[in-house]
Design a protein around this motif. Sequence first.
Motif, short mmCIF file in Angstrom:
data_model
loop_
_atom_site.label_atom_id
_atom_site.label_comp_id
_atom_site.label_asym_id
_atom_site.label_seq_id
_atom_site.Cartn_x
_atom_site.Cartn_y
_atom_site.Cartn_z
N GLU A 123 -62.71 -38.38 -97.97
CA GLU A 123 -63.63 -37.98 -99.03
C GLU A 123 -65.06 -38.21 -98.58
N LYS A 126 -67.16 -41.67 -98.46
CA LYS A 126 -66.27 -42.83 -98.52
C LYS A 126 -65.78 -43.14 -97.11
N ASP A 127 -65.98 -44.38 -96.71
CA ASP A 127 -65.56 -44.77 -95.37
C ASP A 127 -64.14 -45.31 -95.46
N LYS A 128 -63.18 -44.46 -95.14
CA LYS A 128 -61.79 -44.86 -95.35
C LYS A 128 -61.12 -45.06 -93.99
N GLU A 302 -55.63 -44.80 -103.34
CA GLU A 302 -56.42 -44.78 -104.58
C GLU A 302 -55.51 -44.26 -105.68
#
Length: 356
Positions: A123, A126-128, A302
């Motif tokens: 996303e 967003k640092d995923k 999430e």
Amino acid sequence: MELTILGIESSCDDTSAAVIRDGVLLSNIMASQKVHEAYGGVVPELASRAHQLNIVPVTDQALKAAGISIDEIDAIAFTRGPGLLGSLLVGTSFAKGLSLSTGKPLVEVNHLQGHILSHFVKEKGKDKKLPCFPFLTLLVSGGHTQIIRVDSPLDFTVLGQTIDDAAGEAFDKCAKVLGLGYPGGPVIDRLAKEGDPKRFKFAKPHIPGYDYSYSGVKTSLLYFLRDMLKEDPDFMEKNKADICASFQKTVIDILLDKLVKAAKDTGIREVAIAGGVSANSELRSRIVEESGKRGWTCHVPEFKFTTDNAAMIAITGYYKYMAGFRTGLDAAPVSRAANYCSATPGQSASGKAAAL
Ligand code: KG4
Ligand code: ZN
């Protein structure tokens, strides 16, 4: 070169469409169906009708929210199975119609593969941290409970699975017995927060390997309530929170015991949870705790990616499209899908229904 995928999901009671460009989510629109609440479970015929009403506006909104037109997509990914046949038929037919009218290729997706790959949806802003291969996924939903070894986005091995009820089904059946409505998982989760998980004990199965069984836990709850209600007709009402907390603990203990065993035996120290039950707050905190204790890297989705959604279908379609998978207009939905990958790259899905 940019790759843009439209995903369509309609396997159960959520109609969803999503757009993903180069693995990054541009939109994810969902229409859930409240109509089933009155019946204590999903009514397949009502689900199909609601999908028919929702699928066009939901797809339209997904394209608008992504800020693109249908001409800008490269392929249409759709859920071919497993799921309710009537529900799948709506999404599949819609995807085929869209493909026929626009000339965009189709890519069929296994719903379960979608749940697993939901961890790879990126996303903006967003640092995923994406899972590293190989990793183990505990896939827990209303219809499935599996431990899967994932070696690449398209390479899965089911190590174990339930031989009877799924974990979500156990939650739903427990809630039904307690008169808590449908779906039961979220209500049990909420009530369990106020209860004592050690107050009551329910039978745990002794199944070899990595397989699960939940029918005994359910029966154990039924017998326990029958006996207690004989002594005190208000027992259930007075002890609801403790029953929920104890039942939930039993379900999660069983889930984690087998995951720990699989991690030990395979030596894999990267784990993920996926599917509707991965929204459970106790499961989420217990897996984080277990990971801390055992030095695992853990991936908890999430909330928006725990329930059925088209983002997970689009991301799976994205990987399959890149690997050369295409689906023919003759593909029919399948209610039960054994394997995670269907046709080999470049092949049409025709005649492959049994192997999906
Ligand atoms: O993945 P999903 O949305 O649909 C299927 O593919 O089955 O999963 C639905 C299941 C239901 O059984 C529901 O009770 C359960 O997920 N569920 C939960 C929670 N939220 C949903 N179970 C336990 N705790 C929750 N918070
Ligand atoms: Zn699902």
